[in-house]
Design a protein around this motif. Sequence first.
Motif, PDB file in Angstrom:
ATOM      1  N   SER A 217     -63.286 -36.414 -58.384  1.00  0.00           N
ATOM      2  CA  SER A 217     -61.710 -36.266 -57.824  1.00  0.00           C
ATOM      3  C   SER A 217     -61.898 -36.559 -56.399  1.00  0.00           C
ATOM      4  CB  SER A 217     -61.312 -34.650 -58.042  1.00  0.00           C
ATOM      5  OG  SER A 217     -62.444 -34.005 -57.160  1.00  0.00           O
TER       6      SER A 217
ATOM      7  N   ASP B  91     -52.858 -38.802 -62.299  1.00  0.00           N
ATOM      8  CA  ASP B  91     -53.967 -38.525 -61.405  1.00  0.00           C
ATOM      9  C   ASP B  91     -53.678 -37.179 -61.036  1.00  0.00           C
ATOM     10  OD1 ASP B  91     -52.805 -39.215 -59.267  1.00  0.00           O
ATOM     11  OD2 ASP B  91     -53.648 -41.080 -59.156  1.00  0.00           O
ATOM     12  N   SER B  92     -54.461 -36.814 -59.755  1.00  0.00           N
ATOM     13  CA  SER B  92     -54.333 -35.420 -59.179  1.00  0.00           C
ATOM     14  C   SER B  92     -52.990 -35.324 -58.596  1.00  0.00           C
ATOM     15  CB  SER B  92     -55.362 -35.519 -58.141  1.00  0.00           C
ATOM     16  OG  SER B  92     -55.294 -36.437 -57.216  1.00  0.00           O
TER      17      SER B  92
ATOM     18  N   SER C  69     -56.945 -35.188 -62.542  1.00  0.00           N
ATOM     19  CA  SER C  69     -57.624 -35.407 -61.447  1.00  0.00           C
ATOM     20  C   SER C  69     -58.822 -36.374 -61.272  1.00  0.00           C
ATOM     21  CB  SER C  69     -58.136 -34.053 -60.697  1.00  0.00           C
ATOM     22  OG  SER C  69     -56.978 -33.304 -60.071  1.00  0.00           O
TER      23      SER C  69
ATOM     24  N   GLU D 206     -58.452 -39.576 -61.900  1.00  0.00           N
ATOM     25  CA  GLU D 206     -58.342 -40.386 -63.076  1.00  0.00           C
ATOM     26  C   GLU D 206     -57.907 -42.085 -62.346  1.00  0.00           C
ATOM     27  OE1 GLU D 206     -58.812 -41.018 -65.806  1.00  0.00           O
ATOM     28  OE2 GLU D 206     -57.157 -40.256 -67.048  1.00  0.00           O
ATOM     29  N   THR D 207     -58.533 -42.845 -62.992  1.00  0.00           N
ATOM     30  CA  THR D 207     -58.242 -44.114 -62.358  1.00  0.00           C
ATOM     31  C   THR D 207     -57.488 -44.986 -63.452  1.00  0.00           C
ATOM     32  OG1 THR D 207     -60.280 -45.061 -63.648  1.00  0.00           O
ATOM     33  CG2 THR D 207     -60.473 -44.530 -61.295  1.00  0.00           C
TER      34      THR D 207
ATOM     35  N   LEU E  62     -50.529 -44.007 -61.658  1.00  0.00           N
ATOM     36  CA  LEU E  62     -51.933 -44.281 -61.726  1.00  0.00           C
ATOM     37  C   LEU E  62     -52.184 -45.451 -60.637  1.00  0.00           C
ATOM     38  CD1 LEU E  62     -53.347 -43.561 -65.501  1.00  0.00           C
ATOM     39  CD2 LEU E  62     -53.840 -42.273 -63.305  1.00  0.00           C
TER      40      LEU E  62
ATOM     41  N   ASN F  28     -56.379 -43.786 -56.943  1.00  0.00           N
ATOM     42  CA  ASN F  28     -58.037 -43.982 -57.127  1.00  0.00           C
ATOM     43  C   ASN F  28     -58.490 -45.136 -57.194  1.00  0.00           C
ATOM     44  OD1 ASN F  28     -58.051 -40.848 -56.627  1.00  0.00           O
ATOM     45  ND2 ASN F  28     -57.606 -40.599 -58.987  1.00  0.00           N
TER      46      ASN F  28
END
Length: 228
Positions: free
Chosen positions: A18, A54-55, A91, A93-94, A117, A120
């Motif tokens: 994360s 993602d987060s 959290s 995540e790519t 997305l 990250n």
Amino acid sequence: MQDLLKFRYFFLLFLVISCGDAPKKAAATQDTDSNSNTTIADDTTEKVILFFGDSLTAGYGLELEEAFPALIQNRLDSLGLQYTVINSGLSGETTSGGRNRLAWVLNQKVDVFVLELGANDGLRGIPLTETRNNLQAMIDLVRKKNADTQIVLAGMQIPPNMGPEYTTEFRKIFPELAKENEIALIPFLLEGVAGIPELNLEDGIHPSAEGHQIVRDNVWKVLQQSVQ
């Protein structure tokens, strides 16, 4: 409470990288029963909006009901719109990770798919062509699964740590993909939140509860065109 019962939360039980150390609330969530807590929306006459991200989508560091997808559910309910919101945020995540888990997430009917997305990828300096290809592959998969699903792409920007060229080209990915695929675009998910300390957690990256209220408004400006 009734609104929360409509809200379905996706949580995948495996370790991920994360953006910074997780606050205690997030850690407590991950330490729950080792059995799968992942939920698929029950059969319902209501339409489904799935937030896949993602987060930022997951509401890192906050209670579930404070994250912007839950706030969108509240907005829909207040307007009497029959939609169930699913939060499939993870959290760390790519786009690569999202591409790998998307097929499983689509094992249900989705009427509106919000793709959030890429942040990250940018923070880690992942090659831009890889990010673009992964986002395009996810758009293609959603359409292959159900051609009637409306897709909304959340635009993202990153700090200039990777250099001006990378930062500029990263920002262009989202409007270009939206135009090429003729899908709706949230110009910048964190508009009015990014870089404002009082609207973010101590890490300076993830929105606070107040910040998520602004993110909700950014999302709603575009999403409302797909639900009314």
